[in-house]
Design a protein around this motif. Structure first.
Motif, PDB file in Angstrom:
ATOM      1  N   GLU A 182       0.832  -1.203   0.000  1.00 46.41           N
ATOM      2  CA  GLU A 182       0.000   0.000   0.000  1.00 46.41           C
ATOM      3  C   GLU A 182       0.867   1.254   0.000  1.00 46.41           C
ATOM      4  O   GLU A 182       0.558   2.234  -0.676  1.00 46.41           O
ATOM      5  CB  GLU A 182      -0.929   0.010   1.222  1.00 46.41           C
ATOM      6  CG  GLU A 182      -1.882  -1.175   1.295  1.00 46.41           C
ATOM      7  CD  GLU A 182      -2.849  -1.233   0.117  1.00 46.41           C
ATOM      8  OE1 GLU A 182      -3.239  -0.154  -0.391  1.00 46.41           O
ATOM      9  OE2 GLU A 182      -3.209  -2.356  -0.295  1.00 46.41           O
ATOM     10  N   THR A 231      -7.776   6.741  -2.786  1.00 47.35           N
ATOM     11  CA  THR A 231      -6.655   5.835  -2.484  1.00 47.35           C
ATOM     12  C   THR A 231      -6.683   4.647  -3.448  1.00 47.35           C
ATOM     13  O   THR A 231      -7.545   3.782  -3.361  1.00 47.35           O
ATOM     14  CB  THR A 231      -6.740   5.335  -1.029  1.00 47.35           C
ATOM     15  OG1 THR A 231      -6.725   6.463  -0.156  1.00 47.35           O
ATOM     16  CG2 THR A 231      -5.551   4.433  -0.712  1.00 47.35           C
ATOM     17  N   THR A 234      -0.306   1.914  -5.178  1.00 44.54           N
ATOM     18  CA  THR A 234       0.745   1.998  -4.174  1.00 44.54           C
ATOM     19  C   THR A 234       1.316   3.411  -4.157  1.00 44.54           C
ATOM     20  O   THR A 234       1.639   3.962  -5.208  1.00 44.54           O
ATOM     21  CB  THR A 234       1.871   1.000  -4.474  1.00 44.54           C
ATOM     22  OG1 THR A 234       1.341  -0.327  -4.549  1.00 44.54           O
ATOM     23  CG2 THR A 234       2.944   1.050  -3.399  1.00 44.54           C
TER      24      THR A 234
END
Length: 237
Positions: A182, A231, A234
């Motif tokens: 992430e 979001t 990565t």
């Protein structure tokens, strides 16, 4: 209430393979039009947008074993110009004012890259497409994206990938147990030898503190969503 984009000035990196779509080689005009429509949406938000295009759908310099490396790389640079012109044409058909700038001078088809002129185009809300790499062999278009982002003071590099939605510890298309990251920092990418960018581009981003978002381009709205702050993928800093 109208949402504001998270970024004011971006560099979007599109690979040559992305321009080919499922064809694998050449240019898939329907895919290019799709990217153009996404770029139009973020440009209309007032986001100053630069694009760096690769040329792997025509020629990958490092893959040629029997040719002089410099010659092979120059051929790859010419491929990026063809991709840039195709994307410019798709954008201008959608009434998006676009300028192609080349690191190798070819004044009949595009402007030479001049940093101050590129910034002025952005200030006038023109989309700028950088092609021809950095004009020298032995450097990838990832390095081009990092260098141009530093030169024009971009807030972020958006690295749009075909067939993968972020950075993994191994190839997710080969290893079903691959783990997605992430968040990462640049030193981790170098230490773990993650093949998301070459080491020159990674080091350049790290030294200039340029954030990088690696995300999948297969979903239609991802470019817009990333610019709006969603979001995805990565995040690397």
């Amino acid at each position: 209430m109208t949402m504001e984009p998270k970024y004011k000035r971006i560099v979007l990196k599109l690979s040559g393979e992305a321009m080919a779509g499922d064809k694998g080689i050449g240019i898939d005009s329907s895919v290019v039009r799709l990217y153009a429509s996404e770029i139009k949406k973020i440009s209309e938000l007032g986001v100053e947008t630069c694009i760096v295009v690769g040329g792997g759908n025509f020629w990958r310099g490092r893959d040629s074993q029997d040719m002089d490396r410099a010659t092979s790389d120059y051929m790859g640079m010419l491929g990026t110009v063809m991709n840039a012109l195709a994307l410019q044409d798709a954008l201008e058909q959608m009434d998006v004012i676009t300028r192609v700038m080349t690191a190798i001078e070819m004044k009949e088809v595009a402007e030479p890259y001049i940093r101050r002129r590129a910034i002025r185009h952005l200030e006038k809300q023109r989309v700028v497409i950088f092609s021809g790499g950095i004009g020298n062999p032995y450097f990838s278009t990832d390095t081009t994206a990092a260098l141009r982002a530093a030169e024009i003071d971009a807030e972020v590099i958006l690295l749009a990938k075909k067939g993968v939605d972020g950075i993994y510890d191994s190839d997710p298309n080969v290893n079903p147990d691959a783990v997605k990251y992430e968040r990462l920092d640049y030193i981790e990418i170098l230490k773990k030898n993650l093949k998301i960018m070459d080491s020159t581009a990674t080091s350049l981003c790290m030294e200039n503190k340029i954030p990088l978002i690696v995300f999948g381009i297969d979903n239609e709205n991802n470019i817009y969503d990333v610019v709006m702050g969603k979001t995805l993928g990565t995040h690397v800093e």
